[in-house]
Scaffold this motif. Structure first.
Motif, PDB file in Angstrom:
ATOM      1  N   VAL A   1       0.746  -1.516  -1.896  1.00  0.00           N
ATOM      2  CA  VAL A   1      -0.657  -1.372  -1.497  1.00  0.00           C
ATOM      3  C   VAL A   1      -1.578  -1.994  -2.547  1.00  0.00           C
ATOM      4  CG1 VAL A   1      -2.466   0.328  -1.050  1.00  0.00           C
ATOM      5  CG2 VAL A   1      -0.197   0.633  -0.060  1.00  0.00           C
ATOM      6  N   THR A   2      -1.253  -1.808  -3.820  1.00  0.00           N
ATOM      7  CA  THR A   2      -2.069  -2.382  -4.890  1.00  0.00           C
ATOM      8  C   THR A   2      -2.047  -3.906  -4.836  1.00  0.00           C
ATOM      9  OG1 THR A   2      -1.606  -0.479  -6.296  1.00  0.00           O
ATOM     10  CG2 THR A   2      -2.396  -2.468  -7.386  1.00  0.00           C
TER      11      THR A   2
ATOM     12  N   THR B   1       3.725  -5.989   5.316  1.00  0.00           N
ATOM     13  CA  THR B   1       4.350  -5.438   6.524  1.00  0.00           C
ATOM     14  C   THR B   1       5.870  -5.618   6.503  1.00  0.00           C
ATOM     15  OG1 THR B   1       3.927  -7.515   7.709  1.00  0.00           O
ATOM     16  CG2 THR B   1       2.313  -5.743   7.966  1.00  0.00           C
ATOM     17  N   THR B   2       6.336  -6.728   5.964  1.00  0.00           N
ATOM     18  CA  THR B   2       7.780  -6.948   5.899  1.00  0.00           C
ATOM     19  C   THR B   2       8.437  -6.006   4.904  1.00  0.00           C
ATOM     20  OG1 THR B   2       7.438  -9.261   6.471  1.00  0.00           O
ATOM     21  CG2 THR B   2       9.575  -8.677   5.560  1.00  0.00           C
TER      22      THR B   2
ATOM     23  N   TRP C   1       9.956  -4.730  -6.241  1.00  0.00           N
ATOM     24  CA  TRP C   1       8.933  -3.713  -6.441  1.00  0.00           C
ATOM     25  C   TRP C   1       7.950  -3.659  -5.287  1.00  0.00           C
ATOM     26  CZ3 TRP C   1       4.520  -6.487  -6.533  1.00  0.00           C
ATOM     27  CH2 TRP C   1       4.579  -7.783  -7.040  1.00  0.00           C
ATOM     28  N   GLU C   2       7.978  -4.632  -4.388  1.00  0.00           N
ATOM     29  CA  GLU C   2       7.084  -4.583  -3.236  1.00  0.00           C
ATOM     30  C   GLU C   2       7.613  -3.642  -2.156  1.00  0.00           C
ATOM     31  OE1 GLU C   2       4.494  -8.330  -2.677  1.00  0.00           O
ATOM     32  OE2 GLU C   2       6.525  -9.029  -3.052  1.00  0.00           O
ATOM     33  N   HIS C   3       8.801  -3.100  -2.348  1.00  0.00           N
ATOM     34  CA  HIS C   3       9.308  -2.081  -1.437  1.00  0.00           C
ATOM     35  C   HIS C   3       8.807  -0.697  -1.831  1.00  0.00           C
ATOM     36  CE1 HIS C   3      11.928  -4.651   0.920  1.00  0.00           C
ATOM     37  NE2 HIS C   3      12.243  -5.265  -0.207  1.00  0.00           N
TER      38      HIS C   3
ATOM     39  N   ALA D   1      -4.528 -14.370   2.462  1.00  0.00           N
ATOM     40  CA  ALA D   1      -4.597 -13.133   3.250  1.00  0.00           C
ATOM     41  C   ALA D   1      -3.372 -12.993   4.154  1.00  0.00           C
ATOM     42  CB  ALA D   1      -5.873 -13.103   4.074  1.00  0.00           C
ATOM     43  N   TRP D   2      -2.967 -14.081   4.813  1.00  0.00           N
ATOM     44  CA  TRP D   2      -1.799 -14.022   5.687  1.00  0.00           C
ATOM     45  C   TRP D   2      -0.548 -13.675   4.892  1.00  0.00           C
ATOM     46  CZ3 TRP D   2       2.775 -16.749   5.611  1.00  0.00           C
ATOM     47  CH2 TRP D   2       3.616 -16.525   6.690  1.00  0.00           C
ATOM     48  N   PHE D   3      -0.372 -14.327   3.737  1.00  0.00           N
ATOM     49  CA  PHE D   3       0.808 -14.063   2.923  1.00  0.00           C
ATOM     50  C   PHE D   3       0.826 -12.610   2.445  1.00  0.00           C
ATOM     51  CE2 PHE D   3       2.877 -13.866  -1.246  1.00  0.00           C
ATOM     52  CZ  PHE D   3       4.152 -14.227  -0.875  1.00  0.00           C
TER      53      PHE D   3
END
Length: 116
Positions: A58-59, A105-106, A50-52, A97-99
């Motif tokens: 964004v949420t 972005t990935t 679902w992150e695609h 934040a980095w994760f």
């Protein structure tokens, strides 16, 4: 025969009144399991399907950045109060934040292409 009044126009049958509706919405990409196995192990383990999807991505990014900001605030407050271990919260905030940014972005690069 048309039963329209004097101020309304007579229209044809309702079945031909409008053009046929076609769906232009993009469907969920269909990716084979083999294509998903081509991703690096880290991506397979950490990026969910679902992150695609951009609104969810964004949420989730916003939530992760808010958590990082809260950790910075809490770490600063605890350091101000004299708790020396609170600097660990700053490290945790950087990690969250980095994760979040890496995942966003990935996943924004899209689904993996099937090799073959």
């Amino acid at each position: 025969m048309c039963q329209a009044g004097p101020l309304t126009a007579c229209r044809g049958p309702t079945s031909h009144q409008y053009a046929p509706i076609t769906s232009t919405a993009p469907s969920r990409p269909t990716v084979s399991r083999a294509a998903l196995r081509n991703r690096p192990t880290v991506q397979r383990a950490l990026i969910r399907y679902w992150e695609h999807i951009k609104p969810f991505r964004v949420t989730v990014l916003a939530i992760r950045l808010l958590v990082a900001a809260w950790l910075v605030f809490l770490g600063g407050a605890l350091l101000w109060a004299g708790r020396d271990w609170a600097w660990l919260l700053f490290l945790a905030a950087v990690g969250v934040a980095w994760f979040g940014l890496w995942t966003c972005t990935t996943a924004a690069k899209g689904w993996p292409a099937a090799k073959g």
